[in-house]
Design an enzyme around this catalytic site. Structure first.
Site, PDB file in Angstrom:
ATOM      1  N   CYS A  63       0.837  -1.203   0.000  1.00  0.00           N
ATOM      2  CA  CYS A  63       0.000   0.000   0.000  1.00  0.00           C
ATOM      3  C   CYS A  63       0.878   1.260   0.000  1.00  0.00           C
ATOM      4  O   CYS A  63       1.488   1.558  -1.018  1.00  0.00           O
ATOM      5  CB  CYS A  63      -0.994  -0.057   1.151  1.00  0.00           C
ATOM      6  SG  CYS A  63      -2.503   0.844   0.745  1.00  0.00           S
ATOM      7  N   HIS A  83      -3.646  -5.116   0.422  1.00  0.00           N
ATOM      8  CA  HIS A  83      -3.061  -5.642   1.666  1.00  0.00           C
ATOM      9  C   HIS A  83      -3.109  -7.168   1.699  1.00  0.00           C
ATOM     10  O   HIS A  83      -4.094  -7.732   2.202  1.00  0.00           O
ATOM     11  CB  HIS A  83      -3.850  -5.110   2.864  1.00  0.00           C
ATOM     12  CG  HIS A  83      -3.678  -3.653   3.094  1.00  0.00           C
ATOM     13  ND1 HIS A  83      -2.748  -3.141   3.966  1.00  0.00           N
ATOM     14  CD2 HIS A  83      -4.308  -2.584   2.548  1.00  0.00           C
ATOM     15  CE1 HIS A  83      -2.822  -1.822   3.972  1.00  0.00           C
ATOM     16  NE2 HIS A  83      -3.756  -1.463   3.112  1.00  0.00           N
ATOM     17  N   GLU A 125      -1.599  -9.072   3.625  1.00  0.00           N
ATOM     18  CA  GLU A 125      -1.483  -9.576   5.010  1.00  0.00           C
ATOM     19  C   GLU A 125      -2.832  -9.906   5.651  1.00  0.00           C
ATOM     20  O   GLU A 125      -2.895 -10.715   6.566  1.00  0.00           O
ATOM     21  CB  GLU A 125      -0.708  -8.569   5.880  1.00  0.00           C
ATOM     22  CG  GLU A 125      -1.427  -7.277   6.252  1.00  0.00           C
ATOM     23  CD  GLU A 125      -1.298  -6.164   5.212  1.00  0.00           C
ATOM     24  OE1 GLU A 125      -1.025  -6.471   4.025  1.00  0.00           O
ATOM     25  OE2 GLU A 125      -1.489  -4.981   5.581  1.00  0.00           O
TER      26      GLU A 125
HETATM   27  N1  GLN Z   1      -2.021   6.641   2.678  1.00  0.00           N
HETATM   28  C1  GLN Z   1      -2.116   5.871   1.483  1.00  0.00           C
HETATM   29  C2  GLN Z   1      -3.480   6.008   0.823  1.00  0.00           C
HETATM   30  O1  GLN Z   1      -4.433   6.387   1.440  1.00  0.00           O
HETATM   31  C3  GLN Z   1      -1.802   4.398   1.751  1.00  0.00           C
HETATM   32  C4  GLN Z   1      -2.754   3.743   2.688  1.00  0.00           C
HETATM   33  C5  GLN Z   1      -2.230   2.449   3.260  1.00  0.00           C
HETATM   34  O2  GLN Z   1      -1.014   2.214   3.262  1.00  0.00           O
HETATM   35  N2  GLN Z   1      -3.108   1.611   3.783  1.00  0.00           N
HETATM   36  O3  GLN Z   1      -3.623   5.735  -0.342  1.00  0.00           O
END
Ligand code: GLN
Length: 539
Positions: free
Chosen positions: A384, A510, A512
């Site tokens: 992310c 994600h 995970e």
């Molecule tokens: N801050 C980034 C976004 O909103 C990544 C979010 C995250 O790592 N879950 O796109």
């Protein structure tokens, strides 16, 4: 199998953070391993609608389900133990309960009535508890009540439990009380008084604990168990020792040895059998007998608190067991990284994971880390925000767009390589408005991702607002960073890779959240394998 679902309530006393989630998950595992369809639900007594807007320092990681609910991290334990997906129904907060009652009031559903904690709030709690049971999908619903008995916020929940015990009738419910039996080293004694008091507090609300699960650093003697049983009104076999374990994955076996599943099933008048934990124990055996080890740096800004990256740490445990490798995760604070110390801090690592996150703090350190890792050809996984940092680093140092950034960090950047989606532009509310939950991704065949998943279509969970800016895609691809995974409907970039490197993968989603004991996530499995390969090559 039963027709009417049975309900188990897990309450906590004496202290917070005793591990109700792990006890609930372990019990559910034992029930599942005897053929029961069990699920777990967490009720959180705070007023936030969900933990999505909470800082990880406050409440640990925010876990995301397939249906896009931002939930308590205990749901992660439930999924990892049971390998059954959870949903919004598995996590309810006081905020959400009040919101639905107030919405009903505005719609006129209580016309003429004064809306009160009892019965309106308690009715809504009871309804939420029974949603999963009424779905017909489960034989047993375990409801974990957050907080500690005696807290003001928990009172309506305990009252709902008291009422449900009456509504549902004898042998259809069971109350487990998790307490602490502290050890006074000066006296050399375990103390039962705090437990007696917390059981008494529960009784003052009209709820009698059926089973005590006692967290302890030392084994409970027969005498202590007898004493607890006598003073707390429970059967002696219902006093369960929960001794500190070296890994949370030992807890189902420890609970089995103590007979927790048997007392529960007995109370619910359900048949008990020998649980089939073959696969679970195979995993434990591999986890405890690694053949080699690797060290992976976890670069983030909440690294002081282990719970902030709970699912990532657990995914490494699953992937390590799968590879028969011990994964030493070295937490590295991105705020303290700079070009001058990067080699010292990262040079010895066999792999680097740049973690998810929000906001500006610590991002330059993450970008420096990606540069070092890319140039040294160290296996890299960016998740992310970690993937977004890899994109920015590549733009700055390879495409030579020195001022490239994400609009999250710099709204006016001339090169917004990470941008806000059009659909996000009008969004004002912060809670529950990100790209959340399961989204499809199509994978290009000539890629690491394809080898990892062995599939051209996958679904993964998301939690972010910003995206790779497709206006720059050609430029990136020409220079050597490829978009190997795309969302089929929107064309949004889900995966980036640098084929020139041995193992460099960034994912917008994600992985995970989907790793479980039964199904370790393939991306983590492949990343650990790549780290091991790199380590061997280095020698
Ligand atoms: N801050 C980034 C976004 O909103 C990544 C979010 C995250 O790592 N879950 O796109």
């Amino acid at each position: 199998m039963t027709t009417n679902p049975k309900y188990i309530f897990v309450t906590g006393g004496v202290s917070s953070s005793l591990g109700k989630g792990i006890i609930a998950a372990s019990l559910a595992k034992l029930l599942q391993a005897q053929g029961y369809r069990a699920t777990i639900q967490k009720l959180d007594p705070y007023i936030n609608i969900d933990p999505g807007t909470l800082n990880p320092y406050e409440h640990g990681e925010c876990y995301v389900t397939d249906d896009g609910a931002e939930t308590d991290l205990d749901l992660g334990h439930y999924e990892r133990f049971l390998n059954v997906p959870t949903s919004q129904a598995n996590n309810v907060t006081t905020g959400r309960i009040y919101q639905s009652v107030i919405d009903k009031e505005r719609r006129g559903e209580f016309l003429g009535k004064t809306v009160q904690v009892i019965p309106h709030i308690t009715d809504e709690i009871k309804r939420r508890i029974q949603i999963l049971g009424n779905s017909g999908d489960y034989d047993i619903v375990i409801t974990e009540i957050g907080g500690t008995v005696g807290d003001i916020e928990s009172l309506p929940y305990i009252e709902a439990v008291r009422q449900l015990e009456w509504d549902l009738g004898e042998h259809n419910t069971c109350v487990i009380h998790l307490t602490l039996v502290p050890y006074l080293s000066a006296a050399g004694e375990l103390k039962t008084k705090p437990t007696q008091h917390s059981v008494k507090t529960l009784m003052e609300s009209g709820v009698q604990a059926d089973i005590l699960v006692c967290r302890t650093e030392h084994p409970l003697s027969d005498g202590i168990k007898t004493k607890l049983a006598r003073f707390c009104n429970v059967k002696k076999e219902a006093v369960i020792e929960s001794i500190d374990a070296s890994t949370i994955y030992d807890v189902p076996n420890l609970m089995l040895e103590e007979g927790l599943d048997k007392v529960v099933l007995n109370q619910l008048q359900l048949k008990s059998d020998v649980p089939d934990l073959k696969r679970w124990n195979e995993f434990l055996k591999r986890h405890k007998n690694p053949k080699s080890e690797v060290t992976i740096g976890l670069i983030g800004k909440y690294v002081e608190l282990q719970d902030s990256y709970k699912s990532i740490l657990e995914s490494f445990i699953h992937a390590g067991a799968e590879n028969e490798v011990k994964v030493n995760v070295e937490p590295i604070h991105s705020e303290y990284l700079s070009e001058s110390n990067i080699e010292f801090k990262l040079g010895h690592l066999d792999g680097v994971l740049v973690a998810p996150g929000f906001g500006e703090r610590g991002i330059e350190g993450k970008i420096d880390a990606v540069r070092f890792v890319r140039e040294q050809n160290i296996p890299f996984l960016g998740i992310c925000l970690g993937m977004q940092m890899a994109v920015i680093e590549y733009a700055r140092n390879v495409l030579n767009l020195k001022d490239a950034n994400s609009v999250e960090m710099d709204e006016r950047t001339p090169n917004p390589v990470i941008n806000l989606m059009a659909s996000q532009k009008g969004v004002v509310n912060k809670g529950g408005t990100m790209r959340l939950g399961t989204w499809d991704c199509n994978i290009e065949k000539d890629s690491i991702a394809y080898k990892v998943y062995n599939s051209e279509t996958i679904t993964e969970r998301h939690r972010h607002r910003f995206e790779f800016n497709n206006d720059y895609k050609d430029q990136f691809e020409k220079a050597g960073m490829k978009a190997t995974g795309l969302n089929p409907e929107t064309g949004l970039v889900e995966i980036v890779e640098i084929p020139e490197n041995d193992w460099f993968v960034g994912v917008q989603y994600h992985p995970e959240y989907k790793s479980t004991v039964k199904s370790p996530h393939p991306l983590f499995v492949a990343f650990v394998a790549a780290a091991l390969k790199y380590k061997k090559k280095k020698k």
